[in-house]
Design a protein around this motif. Structure first.
Motif, short mmCIF file in Angstrom:
data_model
loop_
_atom_site.label_atom_id
_atom_site.label_comp_id
_atom_site.label_asym_id
_atom_site.label_seq_id
_atom_site.Cartn_x
_atom_site.Cartn_y
_atom_site.Cartn_z
N THR A 189 48.46 40.72 35.21
CA THR A 189 48.39 42.27 35.23
C THR A 189 46.56 42.10 35.40
O THR A 189 46.28 43.13 36.00
N LYS A 190 46.15 41.42 34.12
CA LYS A 190 44.80 41.15 34.21
C LYS A 190 44.46 41.26 35.50
O LYS A 190 43.15 40.95 35.94
N ARG A 191 44.96 39.73 36.56
CA ARG A 191 44.03 39.26 37.56
C ARG A 191 44.39 40.29 38.93
O ARG A 191 43.09 40.69 39.41
N ALA A 192 45.10 41.07 38.67
CA ALA A 192 45.52 42.77 39.46
C ALA A 192 43.94 43.13 38.85
O ALA A 192 43.09 43.61 40.17
N SER A 193 44.11 43.64 38.34
CA SER A 193 42.76 44.71 37.69
C SER A 193 41.73 44.13 37.36
O SER A 193 41.19 45.16 38.03
N ALA A 194 41.22 43.09 37.42
CA ALA A 194 40.35 42.40 37.89
C ALA A 194 40.27 42.74 39.67
O ALA A 194 38.63 42.98 39.90
#
Length: 273
Positions: free
Chosen positions: A196-201
């Motif tokens: 989720t952190k990777r996608a949001s970034a």
């Protein structure tokens, strides 16, 4: 209703309704279902959706007791809605929330939104996720029920909430509005999966405002916080202590921008494979 998902929408429809009953401290029992679909989907699509609804209801001990199905050319996307009745000895009320109560979050935030992206818009993820990772995220749809953790927590909680539209921030704003209190928390303490952190970034969205069925926000009296944490020791579900309820001194401590992130993501231009 479920209006943002296409694949596995039948299962999601049951789960988001079960979650509402579970968050109030009840057990799901009887469901009525309404399906309105574009004619292009055909009868096979109806059969597939109803098969998912039947299987999910069967697993949760729910009887489908009525409903309505139609094809309507006004719609380009399916609109699914359900009404679920549950049974409970007592229900949670926001008036029972007190200043100083601890706030917990189960699993990690953004489960539903990420699963819908992987299922319906994998083209948005392909540049920074492998096919195997996208398949893994799509499988998060199996984590969208909160019934298991709600059953554990209902004996110690003051209040529970299923953060759907607007994600964690939307859920906390609703709790604050209902209780007349604010919340003292740090965004860094809200559990987020590395995917989720990777996608949001990469896609530029706020993961704390992504539709979040699959997590429960539990408000628990401070004297019962340790007991609640111990219930999840060794459990794959997991629960995180993220803050506490505080006196409302105005807008401070009450989440403000809770606009849902998923809809804008789903509307982005499709990318070729």
């Amino acid at each position: 209703p479920v209006v943002g998902a296409s694949r596995r929408a039948g299962r999601l429809l049951v789960r988001v309704n079960v979650n509402d009953i579970a968050a109030k401290g009840g057990e799901p029992a009887f469901m009525a279902v309404t399906l309105i679909l574009p004619p292009s989907m055909g009868e096979d699509a109806v059969a597939s959706i109803m098969r998912e609804i039947h299987e999910e209801c069967f697993e949760n001990g729910i009887a489908v007791v009525g409903g309505h199905t139609e094809f309507n050319d006004i719609y380009r996307h399916p609109v699914l809605s359900a009404s679920l009745i549950g049974m409970a000895d007592s229900v949670f009320r926001a008036s029972d929330i007190a200043e100083g109560d601890t706030v917990f979050v189960s699993k990690h935030i953004g489960i539903e939104g990420m699963a819908i992206l992987a299922s319906d818009r994998p083209d948005l993820l392909r540049d920074f996720f492998s096919p195997e990772e996208i398949c893994e995220i799509e499988g998060w749809m199996d984590m969208t029920s909160i019934l298991e953790e709600a059953r554990l927590l209902r004996g110690v909680a003051s209040f529970m909430h299923d953060p759907t539209e607007g994600g964690f921030m939307g859920g906390m704003k609703e709790i604050c509005s209902l209780s007349g209190l604010s919340v003292d928390f740090s965004a860094e303490d809200v559990p987020l999966h590395r995917y989720t952190k990777r996608a949001s970034a990469a896609l530029g969205f706020d993961p704390l405002r992504l539709v979040a069925s699959g997590s429960v926000i539990a408000v628990i009296p401070e004297e019962k916080a340790l007991e609640a944490a111990k219930m999840f020791e060794g459990s794959p579900t997991g629960i995180s202590r993220i803050g506490s309820m505080a006196r409302n001194t105005g807008s401070s401590g009450v989440p403000q921008n809770c606009e849902e992130e998923l809809w804008a993501l789903l509307k982005r231009e499709r990318r070729s494979v």
